[in-house]
Design an enzyme around this catalytic site. Structure first.
Site, PDB file in Angstrom:
ATOM      1  N   SER A   1       0.753  -1.227  -0.079  1.00 51.63           N
ATOM      2  CA  SER A   1       0.104  -0.309   0.411  1.00 51.63           C
ATOM      3  C   SER A   1       1.018   1.042  -0.095  1.00 51.63           C
ATOM      4  CB  SER A   1      -0.762  -0.226   1.707  1.00 51.63           C
ATOM      5  OG  SER A   1      -1.467   1.359   1.363  1.00 51.63           O
TER       6      SER A   1
ATOM      7  N   HIS B   1      -1.221  -0.943  -4.315  1.00 57.31           N
ATOM      8  CA  HIS B   1      -2.429  -1.376  -3.874  1.00 57.31           C
ATOM      9  C   HIS B   1      -3.099   0.212  -3.630  1.00 57.31           C
ATOM     10  CE1 HIS B   1      -6.145  -2.017  -1.185  1.00 57.31           C
ATOM     11  NE2 HIS B   1      -5.346  -1.148  -0.225  1.00 57.31           N
TER      12      HIS B   1
ATOM     13  N   ASP C   1      -5.107   3.237  -1.835  1.00 60.02           N
ATOM     14  CA  ASP C   1      -5.908   4.007  -0.821  1.00 60.02           C
ATOM     15  C   ASP C   1      -6.390   5.251  -0.468  1.00 60.02           C
ATOM     16  OD1 ASP C   1      -6.051   1.553   1.117  1.00 60.02           O
ATOM     17  OD2 ASP C   1      -4.038   1.821   1.525  1.00 60.02           O
TER      18      ASP C   1
ATOM     19  N   MET D   1      -8.996   7.678   0.202  1.00 61.51           N
ATOM     20  CA  MET D   1      -9.804   8.000   1.305  1.00 61.51           C
ATOM     21  C   MET D   1     -10.263   9.777   0.654  1.00 61.51           C
ATOM     22  SD  MET D   1      -7.028   6.631   4.114  1.00 61.51           S
ATOM     23  CE  MET D   1      -6.742   4.744   4.096  1.00 61.51           C
TER      24      MET D   1
ATOM     25  N   HIS E   1      -8.281   1.289  -3.846  1.00 61.51           N
ATOM     26  CA  HIS E   1      -9.216   0.429  -2.973  1.00 61.51           C
ATOM     27  C   HIS E   1     -10.258   1.919  -2.445  1.00 61.51           C
ATOM     28  CE1 HIS E   1      -9.224  -0.263   1.711  1.00 61.51           C
ATOM     29  NE2 HIS E   1     -10.677  -0.327   0.998  1.00 61.51           N
TER      30      HIS E   1
ATOM     31  N   MET F   1     -12.688   4.060  -0.268  1.00 60.33           N
ATOM     32  CA  MET F   1     -13.021   4.404   0.914  1.00 60.33           C
ATOM     33  C   MET F   1     -13.117   5.643   0.630  1.00 60.33           C
ATOM     34  SD  MET F   1      -9.828   3.386   3.574  1.00 60.33           S
ATOM     35  CE  MET F   1      -8.287   3.501   1.690  1.00 60.33           C
TER      36      MET F   1
ATOM     37  N   MET G   1     -10.844  -5.937   5.409  1.00 56.70           N
ATOM     38  CA  MET G   1     -10.311  -5.208   6.188  1.00 56.70           C
ATOM     39  C   MET G   1      -9.793  -5.894   7.665  1.00 56.70           C
ATOM     40  SD  MET G   1      -9.667  -2.649   4.475  1.00 56.70           S
ATOM     41  CE  MET G   1      -9.036  -1.897   5.039  1.00 56.70           C
TER      42      MET G   1
ATOM     43  N   ASP H   1      -6.366  -6.728   4.638  1.00 58.53           N
ATOM     44  CA  ASP H   1      -6.079  -5.138   4.387  1.00 58.53           C
ATOM     45  C   ASP H   1      -5.494  -4.958   5.400  1.00 58.53           C
ATOM     46  OD1 ASP H   1      -4.359  -2.785   3.326  1.00 58.53           O
ATOM     47  OD2 ASP H   1      -6.611  -2.186   2.383  1.00 58.53           O
TER      48      ASP H   1
HETATM   49  C1  DX5 Z   1      -6.229   0.984   5.669  1.00 60.77           C
HETATM   50  C2  DX5 Z   1      -5.744   1.198   4.511  1.00 60.77           C
HETATM   51  C3  DX5 Z   1      -4.774  -0.141   4.992  1.00 60.77           C
HETATM   52  C4  DX5 Z   1      -3.653   0.143   5.274  1.00 60.77           C
HETATM   53  C5  DX5 Z   1      -2.789  -0.623   4.926  1.00 60.77           C
HETATM   54  O1  DX5 Z   1      -7.181   2.438   5.915  1.00 60.77           O
HETATM   55  O2  DX5 Z   1      -6.945   0.332   3.780  1.00 60.77           O
HETATM   56  O3  DX5 Z   1      -4.233  -0.723   3.034  1.00 60.77           O
HETATM   57  O4  DX5 Z   1      -2.722   1.695   4.966  1.00 60.77           O
HETATM   58  O5  DX5 Z   1      -1.378  -0.316   5.963  1.00 60.77           O
HETATM   59  P1  DX5 Z   1      -0.320  -1.206   7.129  1.00 60.77           P
HETATM   60  O6  DX5 Z   1      -0.330  -2.593   6.309  1.00 60.77           O
HETATM   61  O7  DX5 Z   1       0.165  -0.323   7.432  1.00 60.77           O
HETATM   62  O8  DX5 Z   1      -1.682  -1.617   7.556  1.00 60.77           O
HETATM   63 ZN    ZN Z   2      -6.202  -0.283   1.574  1.00 60.59          ZN
END
Ligand code: DX5
Ligand code: ZN
Length: 218
Positions: A9, A34, A36, A38, A67, A69, A139, A177
């Protein structure tokens, strides 16, 4: 058993040189990147959007796993597909009754799709959309931040999700994840996960090729 893929990620990468960071983890053996996304609403944090994904796309030929969010993800899937995503995952908690329709819309854009559930959402919540999915994402932390601790009660859900996938007879990936480390990666793989997201574990390690290999082969 499906093949194990390691998905760093980039939330834990150095944002001031993201193109190089993505090129580097690709060279170091990542199978999937990956991404992320947000929005400060669905989760209490911001990360990046389509523009960054589009601009880093030329730095890697690996699978771009976006991903989302975000609230109302269906409003933005076309732009994330156009930015270069190979697969887009959307949360059951963000889509509600529109989940199946949203998954179909993603596929209609020529991109793979997946459904995501939070740690406290049962696997049964996405059972009715399994046939639409190329991947399920469980998750193992509450989304919003990297570097959190793996939530142990998700382990039986991995097994349950793998059984659900097996019941379809289809080759659907099962991604995990949040909080993945060398200490728990074997347990999540044994439970049935085959796409392993790791943010802080990969980016905090000076030898990225070594940690990616270890996570894959342990
Ligand atoms: C959390 C994200 C994850 C996160 C993973 O909201 O979706 O992908 O960044 O990071 P680690 O591996 O550090 O938990
Ligand atoms: Zn993620």
């Amino acid at each position: 058993m499906s093949i194990i893929k390691i998905a760093p990620s980039i939330l834990s990468a150095d944002f001031s040189k993201m193109g190089q960071e993505i090129a580097d983890i690709s060279k170091c053996g990542a199978d999937v990147i990956h991404l992320d996304v947000m929005d400060g609403n669905f989760v209490p944090n911001f990360s990046f959007g389509q523009k960054l994904i589009k601009e880093v796309r030329p730095f890697s030929d690996k699978v771009f796993d976006t991903h989302l969010m975000i609230l109302n993800p269906w409003k933005y899937i076309e732009s994330f597909a156009k930015a270069g995503s190979d697969i887009i995952t959307v949360h059951h908690e963000a889509c509600g009754a529109r989940l199946k329709e949203t998954l179909k819309e993603i596929k209609a854009l020529g991109v793979k799709c997946g459904a995501v559930i939070n740690p406290d959402t049962p696997v049964s919540a996405i059972a009715s959309v399994i046939e639409e999915c190329d991947m399920l994402l469980l998750m193992s932390v509450f989304p919003g931040f990297g570097g959190q601790k793996f939530i142990e009660y998700v382990l039986p859900k991995i097994k349950e999700a793998r059984e659900l996938i097996n019941s379809t007879g289809k080759d659907i990936d099962l991604e995990i994840d949040g909080g993945i480390t060398k200490e728990n990666v074997v347990a999540v793989k044994n439970a049935g996960a085959n796409v392993i997201v790791a943010g802080s574990t990969v980016f905090n390690e000076p030898d990225r090729a070594k940690i990616i290999k270890e996570l894959r082969e342990m």
